[in-house]
Design an enzyme around this catalytic site. Structure first.
Site, mmCIF file in Angstrom:
data_model
loop_
_atom_site.group_PDB
_atom_site.id
_atom_site.type_symbol
_atom_site.label_atom_id
_atom_site.label_comp_id
_atom_site.label_asym_id
_atom_site.label_seq_id
_atom_site.Cartn_x
_atom_site.Cartn_y
_atom_site.Cartn_z
ATOM 1 N N ASP A 168 0.786 -1.240 0.000
ATOM 2 C CA ASP A 168 0.000 0.000 0.000
ATOM 3 C C ASP A 168 0.821 1.295 0.000
ATOM 4 O O ASP A 168 0.450 2.259 0.676
ATOM 5 C CB ASP A 168 -0.940 0.027 1.221
ATOM 6 N N LYS A 211 -7.513 -4.033 -2.473
ATOM 7 C CA LYS A 211 -8.050 -4.669 -1.271
ATOM 8 C C LYS A 211 -8.798 -3.662 -0.408
ATOM 9 O O LYS A 211 -8.576 -2.447 -0.491
ATOM 10 C CB LYS A 211 -6.943 -5.325 -0.446
ATOM 11 N N CYS A 251 -1.809 -2.002 8.331
ATOM 12 C CA CYS A 251 -1.750 -3.022 7.290
ATOM 13 C C CYS A 251 -0.500 -3.894 7.378
ATOM 14 O O CYS A 251 -0.569 -5.111 7.210
ATOM 15 C CB CYS A 251 -1.853 -2.361 5.915
#
Length: 205
Positions: A19, A80, A115
């Site tokens: 990310d 996601k 994350c």
């Protein structure tokens, strides 16, 4: 938890890039420094033929992976909404690449305490060794990043740096890729001001 530090096996190691997206840039201290270090690590992984999986969290709002990172060699770029990278699609690609699962995962990206941390926990639950690349991780607050790295160390991850990963994969000056790698690592990594608690004081990671 006691750690048994082993060398990475290039044939059984997976890179996971979590990310690193454009919309995070204004909110992240040292974001540009992190991207420079992640760029070095990602290029080295490509040169060494390491499989790479990239995720992008809710890219419709948060944008794509930053342009400075060349991820064209990624096996897949997964959109996601889960905070963890270990989505059904990522699991399927991991199984395809390694017949079941990798022995080791090199994990880097953001945010460290969300994350990255949840991804590492899910990997550890599968008995996969997790190498969290501290100088390629970031959070909106440095204290969140540093405390997350402490938690992950306690959970059983190896907390390491980009150059440590690169040289552990190369292992030998006579490696045919060494000259290419040498050019990548010649500029030193950028300082990410990493710190952790040590007793009653604070010390460098």
């Amino acid at each position: 938890m006691a750690l048994r530090r082993c060398h990475l096996n290039p044939k059984k190691t997976l890179f996971l890039l979590c990310d690193i997206q454009e919309k995070f840039r204004p909110a992240m201290p040292l974001f540009d420094n992190m991207v420079k270090n992640a760029d070095k690590l990602t290029k080295a992984g490509k040169a060494l033929d390491m499989p790479l999986i990239v995720t992008e969290h809710y890219p419709e709002k948060l944008g794509k992976t930053v342009e400075q990172l060349d991820v064209c060699h990624a096996k897949v770029v997964v959109n996601k909404t889960l905070f963890s990278m270990i989505t059904p699609e990522v699991k399927a690609v991991m199984k395809e690449l390694f017949q079941e699962k990798p022995d080791d995962v090199v994990l880097y990206g953001l945010e460290s305490h969300i994350c990255v941390e949840q991804t590492a926990i899910d990997l550890l639950a599968q008995n996969i060794n997790v190498y969290v690349v501290a100088d390629c991780c970031s959070s909106r607050l440095n204290q969140d990043r540093d405390l997350a790295l402490d938690r992950l160390r306690q959970a059983g991850c190896v907390i390491t740096t980009s150059e440590s990963i690169i040289f552990d994969l190369v292992r030998d000056k006579n490696n045919p890729k060494f000259d290419l790698i040498r050019k990548l690592v010649y500029p030193p990594s950028v300082d990410m001001e990493l710190k952790r608690n040590a007793g009653s004081g604070v010390s460098k990671l």
